[in-house]
Motif scaffolding. Structure first.
Motif, PDB file in Angstrom:
ATOM      1  N   ASP A  59      65.286  69.835 -13.762  1.00 36.00           N
ATOM      2  CA  ASP A  59      66.060  71.038 -14.079  1.00 36.00           C
ATOM      3  C   ASP A  59      66.988  71.435 -12.933  1.00 36.00           C
ATOM      4  OD1 ASP A  59      64.994  71.194 -16.605  1.00 36.00           O
ATOM      5  OD2 ASP A  59      63.511  72.725 -16.098  1.00 36.00           O
ATOM      6  N   ILE A  60      66.526  71.291 -11.691  1.00 36.83           N
ATOM      7  CA  ILE A  60      67.388  71.614 -10.552  1.00 36.83           C
ATOM      8  C   ILE A  60      68.556  70.633 -10.496  1.00 36.83           C
ATOM      9  CG2 ILE A  60      67.516  71.692  -8.030  1.00 36.83           C
ATOM     10  CD1 ILE A  60      64.634  72.766  -8.041  1.00 36.83           C
ATOM     11  N   ARG A  61      68.299  69.357 -10.712  1.00 35.25           N
ATOM     12  CA  ARG A  61      69.377  68.359 -10.728  1.00 35.25           C
ATOM     13  C   ARG A  61      70.367  68.638 -11.846  1.00 35.25           C
ATOM     14  NH1 ARG A  61      65.550  63.072  -9.780  1.00 35.25           N
ATOM     15  NH2 ARG A  61      65.347  63.310  -7.523  1.00 35.25           N
ATOM     16  N   PHE A 111      65.131  79.714   0.104  1.00 35.78           N
ATOM     17  CA  PHE A 111      66.103  80.211  -0.864  1.00 35.78           C
ATOM     18  C   PHE A 111      66.351  81.694  -0.634  1.00 35.78           C
ATOM     19  CE2 PHE A 111      64.035  76.777  -3.562  1.00 35.78           C
ATOM     20  CZ  PHE A 111      64.962  75.828  -3.197  1.00 35.78           C
ATOM     21  N   HIS A 112      67.449  82.190  -1.200  1.00 40.80           N
ATOM     22  CA  HIS A 112      67.779  83.607  -1.045  1.00 40.80           C
ATOM     23  C   HIS A 112      66.774  84.445  -1.815  1.00 40.80           C
ATOM     24  CE1 HIS A 112      71.599  82.733   0.787  1.00 40.80           C
ATOM     25  NE2 HIS A 112      71.906  81.929  -0.211  1.00 40.80           N
ATOM     26  N   THR A 137      69.284  75.269   1.923  1.00 40.96           N
ATOM     27  CA  THR A 137      68.236  74.293   1.641  1.00 40.96           C
ATOM     28  C   THR A 137      66.952  75.068   1.350  1.00 40.96           C
ATOM     29  OG1 THR A 137      67.070  72.360   2.487  1.00 40.96           O
ATOM     30  CG2 THR A 137      67.559  74.089   4.049  1.00 40.96           C
ATOM     31  N   GLY A 138      66.052  74.443   0.658  1.00 38.97           N
ATOM     32  CA  GLY A 138      64.809  75.142   0.354  1.00 38.97           C
ATOM     33  C   GLY A 138      63.734  74.218  -0.152  1.00 38.97           C
ATOM     34  N   THR A 139      62.555  74.793  -0.252  1.00 42.67           N
ATOM     35  CA  THR A 139      61.381  74.050  -0.690  1.00 42.67           C
ATOM     36  C   THR A 139      60.568  74.911  -1.649  1.00 42.67           C
ATOM     37  OG1 THR A 139      61.296  73.025   1.485  1.00 42.67           O
ATOM     38  CG2 THR A 139      59.360  72.786   0.116  1.00 42.67           C
ATOM     39  N   VAL A 140      60.089  74.292  -2.703  1.00 47.91           N
ATOM     40  CA  VAL A 140      59.209  74.961  -3.659  1.00 47.91           C
ATOM     41  C   VAL A 140      57.908  74.171  -3.710  1.00 47.91           C
ATOM     42  CG1 VAL A 140      58.871  75.649  -6.054  1.00 47.91           C
ATOM     43  CG2 VAL A 140      61.148  75.747  -5.057  1.00 47.91           C
ATOM     44  N   TYR A 141      56.800  74.848  -3.455  1.00 52.58           N
ATOM     45  CA  TYR A 141      55.484  74.226  -3.568  1.00 52.58           C
ATOM     46  C   TYR A 141      54.848  74.704  -4.858  1.00 52.58           C
ATOM     47  CZ  TYR A 141      55.701  73.024   1.411  1.00 52.58           C
ATOM     48  OH  TYR A 141      56.058  72.509   2.622  1.00 52.58           O
ATOM     49  N   VAL A 153      61.923  69.509  -2.755  1.00 53.96           N
ATOM     50  CA  VAL A 153      62.815  69.798  -1.635  1.00 53.96           C
ATOM     51  C   VAL A 153      64.260  69.673  -2.094  1.00 53.96           C
ATOM     52  CG1 VAL A 153      63.491  69.098   0.690  1.00 53.96           C
ATOM     53  CG2 VAL A 153      61.115  68.885  -0.019  1.00 53.96           C
ATOM     54  N   VAL A 154      65.075  70.689  -1.753  1.00 52.33           N
ATOM     55  CA  VAL A 154      66.515  70.644  -1.989  1.00 52.33           C
ATOM     56  C   VAL A 154      67.176  70.521  -0.625  1.00 52.33           C
ATOM     57  CG1 VAL A 154      68.512  71.846  -2.941  1.00 52.33           C
ATOM     58  CG2 VAL A 154      66.280  72.086  -4.039  1.00 52.33           C
ATOM     59  N   ARG A 155      67.912  69.439  -0.419  1.00 54.42           N
ATOM     60  CA  ARG A 155      68.550  69.171   0.867  1.00 54.42           C
ATOM     61  C   ARG A 155      69.890  69.894   0.975  1.00 54.42           C
ATOM     62  NH1 ARG A 155      64.833  67.726   4.223  1.00 54.42           N
ATOM     63  NH2 ARG A 155      63.596  66.023   3.441  1.00 54.42           N
ATOM     64  N   PRO A 156      70.251  70.306   2.196  1.00 58.63           N
ATOM     65  CA  PRO A 156      71.540  70.980   2.382  1.00 58.63           C
ATOM     66  C   PRO A 156      72.699  69.986   2.242  1.00 58.63           C
ATOM     67  CG  PRO A 156      70.488  70.603   4.493  1.00 58.63           C
ATOM     68  CD  PRO A 156      69.521  70.160   3.438  1.00 58.63           C
ATOM     69  N   VAL A 157      73.877  70.520   2.053  1.00 57.67           N
ATOM     70  CA  VAL A 157      75.151  69.805   1.953  1.00 57.67           C
ATOM     71  C   VAL A 157      75.189  68.893   0.733  1.00 57.67           C
ATOM     72  CG1 VAL A 157      76.824  68.324   3.115  1.00 57.67           C
ATOM     73  CG2 VAL A 157      75.429  69.894   4.461  1.00 57.67           C
ATOM     74  N   THR A 158      74.299  67.922   0.618  1.00 56.54           N
ATOM     75  CA  THR A 158      74.348  66.978  -0.499  1.00 56.54           C
ATOM     76  C   THR A 158      73.743  67.549  -1.767  1.00 56.54           C
ATOM     77  OG1 THR A 158      72.216  66.012   0.117  1.00 56.54           O
ATOM     78  CG2 THR A 158      74.207  65.004   1.055  1.00 56.54           C
ATOM     79  N   GLY A 159      72.779  68.446  -1.632  1.00 61.16           N
ATOM     80  CA  GLY A 159      72.090  68.989  -2.798  1.00 61.16           C
ATOM     81  C   GLY A 159      71.080  68.028  -3.389  1.00 61.16           C
TER      82      GLY A 159
END
Length: 164
Positions: A59-61, A111-112, A137-141, A153-159
């Motif tokens: 879903d994030i992708r 995340f914000h 960038t952020g992380t969801v456990y 994990v969502v990486r910065p810049v590249t997403g």
């Protein structure tokens, strides 16, 4: 004796099962059923966790790809207390996804955090720009009832989004 049928009777030692033997069989069956049930519950919780984590990654992708294709920002809002998230585009809710009963958000980092609302006090936003890049960038456990964890994990810049 001609008219009488011969009956064969068992000796007294082979007359049937004793109460002790019956109780022993019932206890063994109960132990086996308990072990099987615990193993089944653990397996179901494990697969629900993997399915929920893979769905979240997908879903994030998809949200990132929609931001790219539409040319406008897209967001994923995580409602930690309620164990669901919303996919948004252009300020409108596109889809609500609830985690399975045995799976919860354990921790959300990076995340914000949005202002508390009447609905929930812990709402986190992952925003994708029209270029598909995430704002942070952020992380969801996510975790299940057996205390197994998976990290998204969502990486910065590249997403880039990945499951660990």
């Amino acid at each position: 004796m001609r008219g009488r049928s011969k009956r064969r009777s068992l000796p007294d030692t082979e007359a049937g099962l004793t109460l002790t033997e019956v109780i022993l069989v019932v206890v063994i069956i109960g132990v086996l059923a308990t072990v099987a049930t615990l193993g089944f519950n653990r397996a179901v919780a494990h697969w629900e966790l993997l399915t929920a984590a893979r769905t979240l990654v997908s879903d994030i992708r998809e949200t990132r790809d929609e931001a790219l294709s539409s040319g406008e920002g897209a967001q994923v809002w995580f409602y930690r207390e309620w164990d669901y998230y919303e996919r948004r585009r252009g300020g409108a809710v596109k889809e609500e996804v609830y985690l399975p009963d045995r799976v919860t958000f354990a921790f959300i980092n990076g995340f914000h955090k949005l202002e508390p609302s009447p609905v929930a006090s812990a709402v986190y936003e992952l925003h994708f720009a029209p270029s598909g890049n995430p704002s942070v960038t952020g992380t969801v456990y996510v975790k299940n009832t057996m205390d197994e964890y998976r990290k998204v994990v969502v990486r910065p810049v590249t997403g880039r989004v990945r499951l660990e």
